[in-house]
Write an enzyme that holds these catalytic residues in place. Structure first.
Site, PDB file in Angstrom:
ATOM      1  N   LYS A   5       5.639   3.579  17.048  1.00  0.00           N
ATOM      2  CA  LYS A   5       5.556   2.399  16.061  1.00  0.00           C
ATOM      3  C   LYS A   5       6.727   2.742  15.049  1.00  0.00           C
ATOM      4  O   LYS A   5       6.911   3.913  14.538  1.00  0.00           O
ATOM      5  CB  LYS A   5       4.267   2.639  15.135  1.00  0.00           C
TER       6      LYS A   5
ATOM      7  N   SER B  33       5.724   5.181   8.690  1.00  0.00           N
ATOM      8  CA  SER B  33       4.907   4.985   7.330  1.00  0.00           C
ATOM      9  C   SER B  33       6.021   5.240   6.377  1.00  0.00           C
ATOM     10  O   SER B  33       6.600   6.283   6.354  1.00  0.00           O
ATOM     11  CB  SER B  33       3.672   5.760   7.027  1.00  0.00           C
TER      12      SER B  33
ATOM     13  N   ASN C 128       0.897  -1.413  -0.041  1.00  0.00           N
ATOM     14  CA  ASN C 128      -0.096  -0.020   0.137  1.00  0.00           C
ATOM     15  C   ASN C 128       0.934   1.402  -0.070  1.00  0.00           C
ATOM     16  O   ASN C 128       1.921   1.204   0.674  1.00  0.00           O
ATOM     17  CB  ASN C 128      -0.909   0.144   1.300  1.00  0.00           C
TER      18      ASN C 128
ATOM     19  N   ASN D 207       5.337   6.032   3.239  1.00  0.00           N
ATOM     20  CA  ASN D 207       4.347   6.646   2.151  1.00  0.00           C
ATOM     21  C   ASN D 207       4.285   8.348   2.433  1.00  0.00           C
ATOM     22  O   ASN D 207       3.558   8.897   1.688  1.00  0.00           O
ATOM     23  CB  ASN D 207       3.166   6.120   1.879  1.00  0.00           C
ATOM     24  N   THR D 208       5.015   8.698   3.335  1.00  0.00           N
ATOM     25  CA  THR D 208       4.998  10.344   3.556  1.00  0.00           C
ATOM     26  C   THR D 208       6.544  10.562   3.343  1.00  0.00           C
ATOM     27  O   THR D 208       7.236  10.241   4.392  1.00  0.00           O
ATOM     28  CB  THR D 208       4.511  10.661   4.890  1.00  0.00           C
TER      29      THR D 208
ATOM     30  N   ASN E 197       5.830  -1.603  11.357  1.00  0.00           N
ATOM     31  CA  ASN E 197       5.187  -1.036   9.924  1.00  0.00           C
ATOM     32  C   ASN E 197       5.344  -1.839   8.779  1.00  0.00           C
ATOM     33  O   ASN E 197       6.124  -3.016   9.100  1.00  0.00           O
ATOM     34  CB  ASN E 197       5.513   0.318   9.886  1.00  0.00           C
TER      35      ASN E 197
ATOM     36  N   PHE F 224      -1.304   8.190   4.106  1.00  0.00           N
ATOM     37  CA  PHE F 224      -2.009   8.927   5.146  1.00  0.00           C
ATOM     38  C   PHE F 224      -3.477   9.718   4.478  1.00  0.00           C
ATOM     39  O   PHE F 224      -3.510  10.950   4.808  1.00  0.00           O
ATOM     40  CB  PHE F 224      -1.120  10.059   5.901  1.00  0.00           C
TER      41      PHE F 224
END
Ligand SMILES: Cc1cc2nc3c(=O)[nH]c(=O)nc-3n(C[C@H](O)[C@H](O)[C@H](O)COP(=O)(O)O)c2cc1C
Length: 302
Positions: A158, A118, A52, A120-121, A189, A56
């Site tokens: 996390k 994450s 994925n 993805n940022t 993660n 966010f």
């Protein structure tokens, strides 16, 4: 339930009814934001995995707050964790988004999570570097300690699986310092790595990989952190859990609690009670009276 499934806090009650003892909502960002453009989620069926790159997508603090508050007032409910992220347009070195999240949700969450993992940022994972992390954690802990509520919510960090040995040691050293002592860590993660045996056509999509291929990577990471922290910081183990045996391995490696997401996406609600039943059978057959007796058993011997 791990973070990312119920990002907007809409399914807490239903998830509790399927058997989850605790549900982590979010990640939630201060301001609403759309996340990346679609397609941004890929099922790797042959690999029992997902990639994925949501980035966010969040309805923001305000919308999510009212739902969590309403749920919190119910008698029969899950333990609710609120996973805090940051807006794409906020300066990366600015810890304000997390501090705002602590202030916003501190009085209604059963626990809070600082998500710096994450993939993805852009730049987010850089907050795991020791100086940045020390600054971030000391600020959010101060905000948490000054909430002025009778019961302070535990604050967890996390982390990503894609950290080298040096970086893991640095993180462990930071969170063991008195002014940075978090109440727990969530390991881990999604991974940006791509194991060479992936088969699915989507394996080279950009994003974080979860599910079966992450399972052993995550378990090793849990073992590392259990050893590096001397078992002093509780660990929530997550990554590729699909059976009672998988959950048991996470506990042996050092996890006190276990979460999952991807296996639920593939197998649906019955998986929750199945895992709990299997775990119960394993513990009984090995003569454990309580799960706590198994925590970290394999980490110390390896
Ligand atoms: C589609 C998807 C979205 C996710 N979104 C988030 C998120 O918003 N925040 C977060 O901390 N983790 C997020 N995660 C990571 C999961 O919480 C979990 O750490 C990871 O998927 C490993 O567990 P699993 O193998 O059981 O899925 C997401 C995972 C998936 C599959």
């Amino acid at each position: 339930m791990a973070a990312g499934f119920d990002k907007q806090a809409e399914a807490m009650q239903g998830l509790h009814r399927t058997g989850f003892g605790f549900v982590e909502i979010g990640s939630v960002t201060p301001e609403p934001q759309d996340g990346n453009k679609k397609p941004r989620v890929f099922r790797l069926d042959e690999d029992k995995a997902i990639i994925n790159r949501y980035g966010f997508n969040s309805e923001g603090h305000e919308a999510v707050y009212s739902r969590v508050k309403m749920e919190g007032e119910k008698q029969e409910r899950a333990v609710i964790g609120v996973n805090l992220g940051k807006n794409k347009l906020s300066a990366m070195e600015d810890v304000g988004d997390y501090v705002d999240g602590v202030k916003k949700f501190g009085a209604i969450a059963d626990y809070l999570v600082i998500n710096v993992s994450s993939p993805n940022t852009a730049g987010l994972r850089g907050l795991q570097q020791k100086n940045e992390l020390e600054n971030l954690i000391s600020c959010v802990l101060e905000a948490r300690n000054n909430l002025g509520v009778t019961k302070l919510p535990p604050l967890l960090l996390k982390i990503a699986p894609d950290l080298n040995e040096e970086e893991r040691k640095d993180i462990a050293n930071v969170i063991l310092k008195e002014h940075c002592r978090v109440d727990g860590i969530i390991v881990c993660n999604t991974t940006t790595s791509r194991p060479s045996d992936l088969k699915s056509e989507f394996k080279d999509q950009t994003g974080g990989l979860s599910g079966q291929p992450l399972k052993d990577i995550s378990t090793r990471c849990i073992g590392d952190f259990y050893r590096l922290t001397g078992g002093q910081i509780p660990i929530i183990g997550v990554g590729g859990v699909a059976t009672g045996q998988d959950a048991f391995e996470k506990i042996l490696a050092g996890a006190s609690l276990v979460q999952l997401y991807t296996s639920f996406a593939f197998q649906g609600p019955p998986i929750v009670r199945r895992i709990k039943r299997e775990l119960d059978e394993i513990l009984r057959s090995k003569g454990y009276k309580n799960i706590s007796e198994a925590i970290g058993k394999s980490a110390l011997s390896s």
